[in-house]
Design an enzyme around this catalytic site. Structure first.
Site, PDB file in Angstrom:
ATOM      1  N   GLU A  23      -1.973  -9.610  -1.370  1.00 53.75           N
ATOM      2  CA  GLU A  23      -1.791  -8.431  -0.532  1.00 53.75           C
ATOM      3  C   GLU A  23      -0.779  -8.766   0.560  1.00 53.75           C
ATOM      4  OE1 GLU A  23      -4.537  -5.203   1.923  1.00 53.75           O
ATOM      5  OE2 GLU A  23      -5.344  -7.167   1.429  1.00 53.75           O
ATOM      6  N   TYR A  55     -10.374   6.489   3.797  1.00 56.01           N
ATOM      7  CA  TYR A  55      -9.761   5.177   3.972  1.00 56.01           C
ATOM      8  C   TYR A  55      -8.396   5.159   3.315  1.00 56.01           C
ATOM      9  CZ  TYR A  55      -8.744   0.255   3.380  1.00 56.01           C
ATOM     10  OH  TYR A  55      -8.121  -0.972   3.389  1.00 56.01           O
ATOM     11  N   HIS A 103     -13.435   0.283  -1.134  1.00 60.23           N
ATOM     12  CA  HIS A 103     -13.832  -0.104   0.224  1.00 60.23           C
ATOM     13  C   HIS A 103     -15.320   0.087   0.456  1.00 60.23           C
ATOM     14  CE1 HIS A 103     -12.815  -0.890   4.553  1.00 60.23           C
ATOM     15  NE2 HIS A 103     -11.831  -1.550   3.957  1.00 60.23           N
ATOM     16  N   HIS A 130      -7.230 -11.653   0.863  1.00 58.31           N
ATOM     17  CA  HIS A 130      -7.093 -10.515   1.767  1.00 58.31           C
ATOM     18  C   HIS A 130      -5.887 -10.733   2.681  1.00 58.31           C
ATOM     19  CE1 HIS A 130      -9.090  -7.795   5.004  1.00 58.31           C
ATOM     20  NE2 HIS A 130      -8.652  -7.041   4.020  1.00 58.31           N
ATOM     21  N   GLU A 188     -10.801  -2.534  -6.382  1.00 60.42           N
ATOM     22  CA  GLU A 188     -11.279  -3.437  -5.331  1.00 60.42           C
ATOM     23  C   GLU A 188     -12.566  -2.934  -4.668  1.00 60.42           C
ATOM     24  OE1 GLU A 188      -9.770  -4.925  -0.930  1.00 60.42           O
ATOM     25  OE2 GLU A 188      -8.328  -4.077  -2.338  1.00 60.42           O
ATOM     26  N   ASP A 235      -8.565   0.667  -3.809  1.00 62.06           N
ATOM     27  CA  ASP A 235      -9.622   0.055  -3.007  1.00 62.06           C
ATOM     28  C   ASP A 235     -10.713   1.087  -2.729  1.00 62.06           C
ATOM     29  OD1 ASP A 235     -11.186  -1.379  -1.275  1.00 62.06           O
ATOM     30  OD2 ASP A 235      -9.678  -1.577   0.303  1.00 62.06           O
ATOM     31  N   HIS A 248       0.817  -1.207   0.000  1.00 59.39           N
ATOM     32  CA  HIS A 248       0.000   0.000   0.000  1.00 59.39           C
ATOM     33  C   HIS A 248       0.858   1.267   0.000  1.00 59.39           C
ATOM     34  CE1 HIS A 248      -3.146  -2.543   2.419  1.00 59.39           C
ATOM     35  NE2 HIS A 248      -2.859  -3.067   1.234  1.00 59.39           N
ATOM     36  N   GLU A 289     -13.655  -9.460   0.223  1.00 62.42           N
ATOM     37  CA  GLU A 289     -13.057  -9.577   1.548  1.00 62.42           C
ATOM     38  C   GLU A 289     -14.084  -9.581   2.672  1.00 62.42           C
ATOM     39  OE1 GLU A 289     -11.421  -5.426   3.213  1.00 62.42           O
ATOM     40  OE2 GLU A 289     -10.598  -5.919   1.253  1.00 62.42           O
TER      41      GLU A 289
END
Length: 442
Positions: free
Chosen positions: A374, A193, A247, A347, A271, A245, A157, A297
């Site tokens: 990940e 996030y 999220h 995940h 994602e 992501d 990340h 996830e």
């Protein structure tokens, strides 16, 4: 007296028997069958994140297995599920009967499914695979058919409050050998996030901790993300693969617009554009964009992903292995996905224990439709508590060749990093709100 009577009468007198029969009489009784003698949870936080690990002990000296059951927001609930409910149903059973144990544990509660019971089951399941590997003297990946690859490619990340901060982190990760990077950026005035942001309205400073809000508005976010990708592509180029992501934090129609807006930047995948409650939108999204989609996830049950896979509505499955039922279920998911050309991307953030990461890596090594993993760099404290962590090097996770999952747990050292029960979980969860005060998904 015939020969049979003679031998029967001499059974208690070995010196009267022929030598071969006398030696047979001295052979000890057959060893007791392998059974489970104890099941317990170990809660620890060497990196400041609540981790839940299940340890299954057998009657064979030194033979035990470890599994990940981490659900950070409900760690004590998982602990109770394992210690109070699963343990009594497992004591005395054969730890090598993995499929039968999985089915019996899953059906041991009439109201089944969900992340608490799923993590409890997963922790036991991973531990049984660990035991099987140790008992047979091979790594778990060998039990799954052996390696399909030498190591597991990963993504990490890159977050920041500005484009420049994100760019700096991306460059650092590339220098460390990463070829795939997820990028996230803060939105001015909002709690975003993946990056720090505003902590809610000023008047919230006087609210109790369990009522402090984190401000979130989706439209500003969907405007800034394409600009971030434009900046990174312009400054760094096309060689690095980029992910993002969502999220599940925006309304479905905005997620669809975002997927289209990001299409020129050739994402590795986007994602969780929708929440599990909104999976019906995937059939609407597919005709709109060629941006690859990753999802899963938050899934618990096969009913949530089978249709997405079989209808080819996603490109990567992102399930959390310790939530769906452990390695037994994840192997079946990977096999299903293989027939529909859906790749795996399990995940693997900080709230997966090193044991869980080891389980991810062993499965990644053995499946043909692996996509990406990940990853995170383990702190020194985590490596000390969990000797045998997967090694992150040059953008790959490398597993060791020890039997089982190849990872152990120093319980005495783990006890020096107790989880925090005050508060019992991070109160940000459940307190993300829009300007008007209404709750939004995290």
């Amino acid at each position: 007296m015939n020969r049979r009577d003679l031998l029967a009468g001499a059974a208690g007198l070995p010196w009267l028997l022929p030598n071969s029969l006398a030696r047979a009489a001295d052979v000890p009784a057959k060893a007791a069958p392998l059974t489970i003698t104890d099941v317990k949870t170990i809660l620890t936080a060497p990196a400041g994140i609540r981790l839940v690990v299940v340890k299954v002990v057998t009657n064979e000296p030194g033979l035990y297995g470890l599994g990940c059951a981490t659900f950070t927001q409900r760690a004590r609930a998982v602990e109770t599920a394992v210690d109070k409910y699963l343990k009594p149903s497992l004591i005395g059973k054969n730890p090598l009967a993995i499929e039968d144990t999985w089915q019996s544990v899953f059906l041991s509660s009439y109201w089944r499914n969900g992340p608490v019971l799923g993590n409890a089951l997963s922790g036991v399941d991973m531990a049984l695979w660990d035991i099987l590997g140790k008992r047979t003297g091979v790594p778990v990946y060998q039990l799954f058919g052996g390696k399909c690859r030498k190591a597991v490619e990963t993504y990490r990340h890159a977050s920041g409050n500005t484009f420049a901060e994100v760019e700096k982190t991306v460059r650092g990760l590339i220098e460390a050998g990463q070829r795939v990077v997820r990028i996230q950026v803060g939105v001015p005035g909002l709690e975003t996030y993946g990056a720090a942001g505003k902590k809610g309205p000023v008047e919230a400073a006087f609210d109790p901790n369990n009522a402090k809000t984190q401000l979130w508005e989706p439209r500003a976010y969907t405007r800034i993300v394409p600009k971030l990708f434009e900046h990174i592509r312009k400054q760094i180029g096309d060689e690095v693969e980029l992910l993002h992501d969502v999220h599940e934090r925006v309304p479905p129609i905005l997620a669809m617009q975002l997927a289209k807006d990001l299409e020129p930047f050739k994402l590795f995948f986007l994602e969780d554009p929708f929440s599990p409650e909104d999976v019906g939108y995937f059939e609407k999204l597919r005709p709109q964009t060629t941006t690859p989609i990753a999802m899963g996830e938050l899934f618990n049950n096969p009913n949530e992903w089978v249709g997405l896979v079989s209808n080819r509505l996603i490109d990567f499955i992102r399930i959390h292995i310790s939530q769906v039922g452990g390695l037994t279920m994840a192997r079946k998911v990977a096999a299903l996905c293989e027939f529909f050309n859906v790749r795996t991307a399990w995940h693997g953030p900080g709230d997966v224990s090193p044991v869980g990461h080891a389980a991810n890596v062993h499965l990644d090594l053995a499946i043909s439709n692996f996509g990406i993993q990940e990853a995170r760099a383990f702190t020194q404290a985590e490596q000390d508590v969990f000797p045998g962590c997967p090694v992150l090097k040059d953008g790959y996770y490398w597993a060791n060749d020890k039997p089982g999952l190849g990872i152990d747990l120093d319980e005495q050292l783990a006890a020096k990093f107790p989880i925090s029960d005050d508060p019992p979980f991070d109160y940000r969860w459940g307190n993300y709100r829009k300007n008007d005060g209404s709750v939004v998904k995290p």
